[in-house]
Scaffold this motif. Sequence first.
Motif, mmCIF file in Angstrom:
data_model
loop_
_atom_site.group_PDB
_atom_site.id
_atom_site.type_symbol
_atom_site.label_atom_id
_atom_site.label_comp_id
_atom_site.label_asym_id
_atom_site.label_seq_id
_atom_site.Cartn_x
_atom_site.Cartn_y
_atom_site.Cartn_z
ATOM 1 N N GLY A 82 -10.799 -8.384 -52.774
ATOM 2 C CA GLY A 82 -12.248 -8.282 -52.751
ATOM 3 C C GLY A 82 -12.904 -9.043 -53.883
ATOM 4 N N GLN A 83 -12.288 -9.042 -55.045
ATOM 5 C CA GLN A 83 -12.849 -9.773 -56.181
ATOM 6 C C GLN A 83 -12.876 -11.273 -55.905
ATOM 7 N N VAL A 84 -11.803 -11.788 -55.336
ATOM 8 C CA VAL A 84 -11.764 -13.216 -54.990
ATOM 9 C C VAL A 84 -12.811 -13.530 -53.926
ATOM 10 N N THR A 85 -12.938 -12.639 -52.943
ATOM 11 C CA THR A 85 -13.906 -12.837 -51.869
ATOM 12 C C THR A 85 -15.330 -12.814 -52.403
ATOM 13 N N ALA A 86 -15.617 -11.851 -53.273
ATOM 14 C CA ALA A 86 -16.966 -11.753 -53.842
ATOM 15 C C ALA A 86 -17.309 -12.998 -54.651
ATOM 16 N N ASN A 207 -15.949 -19.819 -41.742
ATOM 17 C CA ASN A 207 -15.154 -18.878 -40.942
ATOM 18 C C ASN A 207 -14.103 -18.185 -41.796
ATOM 19 N N ASN A 208 -13.489 -18.934 -42.703
ATOM 20 C CA ASN A 208 -12.477 -18.341 -43.585
ATOM 21 C C ASN A 208 -13.098 -17.296 -44.504
ATOM 22 N N LEU A 209 -14.297 -17.598 -45.011
ATOM 23 C CA LEU A 209 -14.969 -16.656 -45.897
ATOM 24 C C LEU A 209 -15.353 -15.388 -45.140
ATOM 25 N N LYS A 210 -15.841 -15.555 -43.916
ATOM 26 C CA LYS A 210 -16.207 -14.383 -43.110
ATOM 27 C C LYS A 210 -14.966 -13.560 -42.755
ATOM 28 N N ALA A 211 -13.861 -14.238 -42.520
ATOM 29 C CA ALA A 211 -12.619 -13.520 -42.220
ATOM 30 C C ALA A 211 -12.183 -12.691 -43.423
ATOM 31 N N ARG A 212 -12.330 -13.248 -44.611
ATOM 32 C CA ARG A 212 -11.984 -12.497 -45.825
ATOM 33 C C ARG A 212 -12.853 -11.245 -45.942
ATOM 34 N N SER A 213 -14.134 -11.394 -45.667
ATOM 35 C CA SER A 213 -15.042 -10.239 -45.736
ATOM 36 C C SER A 213 -14.646 -9.180 -44.708
ATOM 37 N N ARG A 214 -14.252 -9.636 -43.524
ATOM 38 C CA ARG A 214 -13.854 -8.705 -42.464
ATOM 39 C C ARG A 214 -12.565 -7.969 -42.846
ATOM 40 N N HIS A 215 -11.599 -8.699 -43.393
ATOM 41 C CA HIS A 215 -10.343 -8.064 -43.793
ATOM 42 C C HIS A 215 -10.593 -7.026 -44.894
#
Length: 248
Positions: A82-86, A207-215
């Motif tokens: 989550g930290q990487v995604t944020a 799409n990759n960023l949205k996938a990270r948020s979804r995961h």
Amino acid sequence: MSSVVNTDTGARAGALFRDDFPPEISKPVAALLAAEEGFGGIMNNNAATLLPTVVDQHNRVAVVNTLRAPFGAVQAALIGYGQVTAKAQIEAMSVTPANASNQPIRNRAVLAFENAGLPDKARMLNEFSFQQLAGLVEAGCLDNVPGTVNSLPDDVVSIGKDRYMLFNHAAKTGMAADHPLKPSADFPAQFGVDEAAVLADAQTGLNNLKARSRHFANGTQLLRDVITVVTVACNVNTNDAFALLTGN
């Protein structure tokens, strides 16, 4: 799906274990699933062999011994993920400071957007250029706050944010250079940047960023599900179940 039923109270709870997590999450999730299945066996054995008055106590001990470590591993993996995604989301929505050439463009875009009705705002978000959208982001026009006078529907805000992130990703990676407009029979001397091709290329990054948020959201929900399972299995409230699982 891992589920439990409290035969004394009739309460039920289940935890959904998805199979589409990335490796850094899927490995600890698989360990948690195995532990959850083992806990279910212990819980059934406790119900069958112990006096009803001590079943809950033994189930709580089983939570600590069986679920705490794998639950903590998933929790730690999700926090790191989550930290990487944020950080990536903040970077995707960052705005380069304005300069003398683009400041007027941004100012006019903000003024036009603020004076427009909802249908026109939606159209603008679909049509605005990178610098026009940058002006809106910079001015906070897409910081949707429910209940405020100018709050926008979430789907309208998403239109603007998605297009801005596409433009921003393209600008930061310099991918425009890979998509020049090519001369054609209709435009034999055509030059410049094929914006549609650039945005299509940038879509992969979004799409990759949205996938990270979804995961991250799905993993967080899994932890909530496990907490609920423990509340049912041990006859405790949510905070006590979390304490059993984490020691906090």
